[in-house]
Design a protein around this motif. Structure first.
Motif, PDB file in Angstrom:
ATOM      1  N   UNK A   1     170.404 -41.081 -55.751  1.00 56.25           N
ATOM      2  CA  UNK A   1     170.826 -39.991 -56.617  1.00 56.25           C
ATOM      3  C   UNK A   1     169.608 -39.304 -57.237  1.00 56.25           C
ATOM      4  N   UNK A   2     169.519 -37.999 -57.047  1.00 62.21           N
ATOM      5  CA  UNK A   2     168.379 -37.230 -57.548  1.00 62.21           C
ATOM      6  C   UNK A   2     168.460 -37.091 -59.065  1.00 62.21           C
ATOM      7  N   UNK A   3     167.306 -37.209 -59.714  1.00 63.91           N
ATOM      8  CA  UNK A   3     167.206 -37.035 -61.161  1.00 63.91           C
ATOM      9  C   UNK A   3     166.589 -35.676 -61.469  1.00 63.91           C
ATOM     10  N   UNK A   4     167.250 -34.904 -62.309  1.00 68.13           N
ATOM     11  CA  UNK A   4     166.737 -33.586 -62.701  1.00 68.13           C
ATOM     12  C   UNK A   4     166.332 -33.628 -64.175  1.00 68.13           C
ATOM     13  N   UNK A   5     165.016 -33.503 -64.423  1.00 67.14           N
ATOM     14  CA  UNK A   5     164.493 -33.608 -65.791  1.00 67.14           C
ATOM     15  C   UNK A   5     164.557 -32.294 -66.556  1.00 67.14           C
ATOM     16  N   UNK A   6     164.836 -31.185 -65.859  1.00 70.52           N
ATOM     17  CA  UNK A   6     164.950 -29.855 -66.471  1.00 70.52           C
ATOM     18  C   UNK A   6     163.698 -29.508 -67.297  1.00 70.52           C
ATOM     19  N   UNK A   7     162.575 -29.411 -66.577  1.00 72.17           N
ATOM     20  CA  UNK A   7     161.288 -29.100 -67.185  1.00 72.17           C
ATOM     21  C   UNK A   7     160.811 -27.713 -66.754  1.00 72.17           C
ATOM     22  N   UNK A   8     159.774 -27.249 -67.444  1.00 72.17           N
ATOM     23  CA  UNK A   8     159.104 -26.023 -67.020  1.00 72.17           C
ATOM     24  C   UNK A   8     158.296 -26.298 -65.758  1.00 72.17           C
ATOM     25  N   UNK A   9     158.147 -25.289 -64.927  1.00 72.95           N
ATOM     26  CA  UNK A   9     157.364 -25.452 -63.700  1.00 72.95           C
ATOM     27  C   UNK A   9     155.875 -25.584 -64.043  1.00 72.95           C
ATOM     28  N   UNK A  10     155.253 -26.568 -63.409  1.00 66.84           N
ATOM     29  CA  UNK A  10     153.804 -26.729 -63.499  1.00 66.84           C
ATOM     30  C   UNK A  10     153.204 -26.003 -62.296  1.00 66.84           C
ATOM     31  N   UNK A  11     152.503 -24.883 -62.540  1.00 68.56           N
ATOM     32  CA  UNK A  11     152.018 -24.051 -61.438  1.00 68.56           C
ATOM     33  C   UNK A  11     150.641 -24.452 -60.912  1.00 68.56           C
ATOM     34  N   UNK A  12     150.064 -25.499 -61.449  1.00 65.50           N
ATOM     35  CA  UNK A  12     148.772 -25.952 -60.938  1.00 65.50           C
ATOM     36  C   UNK A  12     148.987 -26.725 -59.639  1.00 65.50           C
ATOM     37  N   UNK A  13     147.968 -26.721 -58.775  1.00 65.77           N
ATOM     38  CA  UNK A  13     148.063 -27.425 -57.499  1.00 65.77           C
ATOM     39  C   UNK A  13     147.914 -28.923 -57.725  1.00 65.77           C
ATOM     40  N   UNK A  14     148.810 -29.695 -57.108  1.00 64.42           N
ATOM     41  CA  UNK A  14     148.792 -31.148 -57.280  1.00 64.42           C
ATOM     42  C   UNK A  14     148.495 -31.864 -55.959  1.00 64.42           C
ATOM     43  N   UNK A  15     147.663 -31.235 -55.138  1.00 65.52           N
ATOM     44  CA  UNK A  15     147.399 -31.795 -53.812  1.00 65.52           C
ATOM     45  C   UNK A  15     146.825 -33.203 -53.879  1.00 65.52           C
ATOM     46  N   UNK A  16     146.037 -33.503 -54.884  1.00 62.19           N
ATOM     47  CA  UNK A  16     145.443 -34.831 -54.992  1.00 62.19           C
ATOM     48  C   UNK A  16     146.430 -35.906 -55.377  1.00 62.19           C
ATOM     49  N   UNK A  17     147.658 -35.506 -55.756  1.00 64.00           N
ATOM     50  CA  UNK A  17     148.667 -36.468 -56.164  1.00 64.00           C
ATOM     51  C   UNK A  17     149.755 -36.619 -55.111  1.00 64.00           C
ATOM     52  N   UNK A  18     149.506 -36.143 -53.897  1.00 67.60           N
ATOM     53  CA  UNK A  18     150.532 -36.201 -52.854  1.00 67.60           C
ATOM     54  C   UNK A  18     150.740 -37.598 -52.302  1.00 67.60           C
ATOM     55  N   UNK A  19     149.815 -38.505 -52.574  1.00 67.40           N
ATOM     56  CA  UNK A  19     149.899 -39.841 -51.985  1.00 67.40           C
ATOM     57  C   UNK A  19     151.158 -40.561 -52.447  1.00 67.40           C
ATOM     58  N   UNK A  20     151.701 -41.371 -51.541  1.00 65.50           N
ATOM     59  CA  UNK A  20     152.873 -42.167 -51.911  1.00 65.50           C
ATOM     60  C   UNK A  20     152.513 -43.198 -52.973  1.00 65.50           C
ATOM     61  N   UNK A  21     151.218 -43.513 -53.147  1.00 68.97           N
ATOM     62  CA  UNK A  21     150.834 -44.556 -54.091  1.00 68.97           C
ATOM     63  C   UNK A  21     151.072 -44.158 -55.535  1.00 68.97           C
ATOM     64  N   UNK A  22     151.254 -42.872 -55.817  1.00 66.45           N
ATOM     65  CA  UNK A  22     151.485 -42.473 -57.205  1.00 66.45           C
ATOM     66  C   UNK A  22     152.917 -42.755 -57.623  1.00 66.45           C
TER      67      UNK A  22
END
Length: 420
Positions: A317-338
């Motif tokens: 079941x998907x969780x929706x936190x209803x937050x503002x969009x973070x427009x910065x690039x998060x390429x360094x956080x793409x790893x499954x380890x996070x």
């Protein structure tokens, strides 16, 4: 992990933390963006930073600015997360070698048994490819899918249904007890072995995904616990449940991958789906003997086909936190380890089983009748042919009433009579 993405087709910004993704007028948007990349334009979803002509870290990290959507796992929540393409997880050289060695071992094993086998078989107009398809003497086709790295549940289901629609029984192979493919389709788990051991013929035991049916009468002399009573109580009913070989009484021999190659192709081993009874899991997929499946279907008086539509589990079941969009690039956080560690899915515990209610005591003889389901369960539990079954003259419970070593009274009633 990015919670926003740009849709190049519609020219809209998508907020993944909102239940309607920020576009209530597009009810199919979630399905569209979570589709497999192989089934849509790879450049459909774009990093917001790249779209805004700001720094996109993916360009310096060997990935593209184009994205795909997955379900994260953070603090017990399952948010939608946008990650950079080209792939979810790049297989290491060791994983690729394990995959190749296992595929070749399946094909070689089939050949030794005189079965037809082919590697890299296109399915459904070449939209997917089975690692190996083994064909039995009666034309039964089994599609082996060696999956040693993460694959989303939706992809497992989609590829499994595609195989079944093309007359192929899917058989997924994992090496990790947390693999999301477990119980999403017929599966088997092997040890995480070096590719040289796999190629060299070292014993490959099926550690999970293969079970045996055990049926027992719940009395004090039974070696098994009651499925419905707490503690060490006994309810007098007949129980049936599925156990891995090591937990059978007596313990069964382990099933090897060579055994499963042969038995699945000849129909001696078959897949079965057991819906969950009261847990958060949708159900259990397992490989069992054809005799066990027939006996199970007779006991529960129903046949449950393999699911052809996705069955969601609590953890899906998907969780929706209803937050503002973070427009910065998060390429360094793409790893499954996070993400939080994935939970164990290959559990050796019983499935919850099936209980045939205890017959009411002292039924009038005129209305006493053993139903086919009761007869099948009692025959399996008591280890005698159905025609030797009858009712105890004292308590009217089913027992071995006819044939060699038969008696008029069950053990409980005999003990009571002898104690007088």
């Amino acid at each position: 992990m990015a919670n926003g993405v740009w849709h190049t087709g519609y020219g809209i910004e998508i907020n993944l933390s909102l239940p309607d993704l920020g576009h209530p007028n597009r009810p199919d948007l979630l399905r569209e963006i979570t589709a497999s990349v192989s089934e849509r334009d790879p450049q459909l979803l774009e990093c917001l930073a790249h779209h805004d002509k700001r720094e996109c870290l993916s360009e310096s990290g060997g990935k593209s600015p184009w994205m795909f959507i997955r379900r994260g796992r953070v603090g017990g929540r399952r948010p939608l997360v946008a990650s950079h393409l080209p792939i979810t997880h790049k297989a290491t050289p060791e994983e690729s070698a394990q995959h190749k060695a296992t595929k070749e071992r399946v094909v070689a094993t089939a050949g030794r048994y005189g079965l037809d086998a082919e590697a890299e078989v296109p399915v459904a107009n070449r939209r997917s490819v089975s690692d190996a398809v083994v064909t039995g003497p009666a034309g039964l086709r089994v599609g082996w899918e060696i999956q040693y790295h993460h694959l989303s549940p939706s992809s497992v289901h989609r590829r499994s249904v595609s195989a079944m629609e093309n007359g192929i029984t899917p058989l997924w192979v994992a090496k990790d007890r947390t693999a999301s493919l477990i119980d999403r389709a017929p599966w088997a788990r092997v040890d995480d072995m070096p590719w040289r051991d796999i190629a060299g013929g070292k014993e490959m035991v099926i550690r999970g995904g293969y079970r045996h049916l055990e049926v027992w009468k719940c009395v004090p002399s039974s070696e098994r616990h009651c499925l419905v009573s707490e503690g060490a109580g006994h309810c007098g009913a007949i129980h049936a449940d599925w156990f891995v070989p090591a937990l059978c009484l007596p313990e069964r021999k382990p099933v090897l991958i060579e055994d499963l190659v042969l038995r699945s192709a000849t129909g001696e081993s078959v897949p079965v789906y057991v819906p969950s009874r009261g847990s958060g899991r949708a159900g259990r997929h397992m490989w069992v003997s054809a005799a066990d499946r027939a006996r199970w279907e007779e006991i529960v008086d129903e046949k449950t086909p393999l699911p052809t539509t996705p069955v969601e589990e609590d953890d899906d079941v998907i969780t929706f936190a209803e937050q503002e969009i973070d427009r910065s690039c998060r390429a360094g956080e793409d790893s499954w380890s996070v993400s939080d560690a994935r939970p164990l899915r290959d559990l050796a515990e019983p499935t919850g089983g099936f209980t045939l209610p205890r017959l009411p005591p002292q039924r009038p003889s005129a209305s006493t009748r053993i139903t086919p389901v009761e007869r099948a369960a009692a025959s399996a539990a008591l280890g005698c042919p159905p025609w030797e079954l009858g009712l105890c003259a004292g308590c009217t419970q089913m027992m071995r009433r006819y044939g060699p070593n038969a008696a008029m009274y069950c053990n409980v009633c005999r003990a009571t009579l002898n104690g007088r």
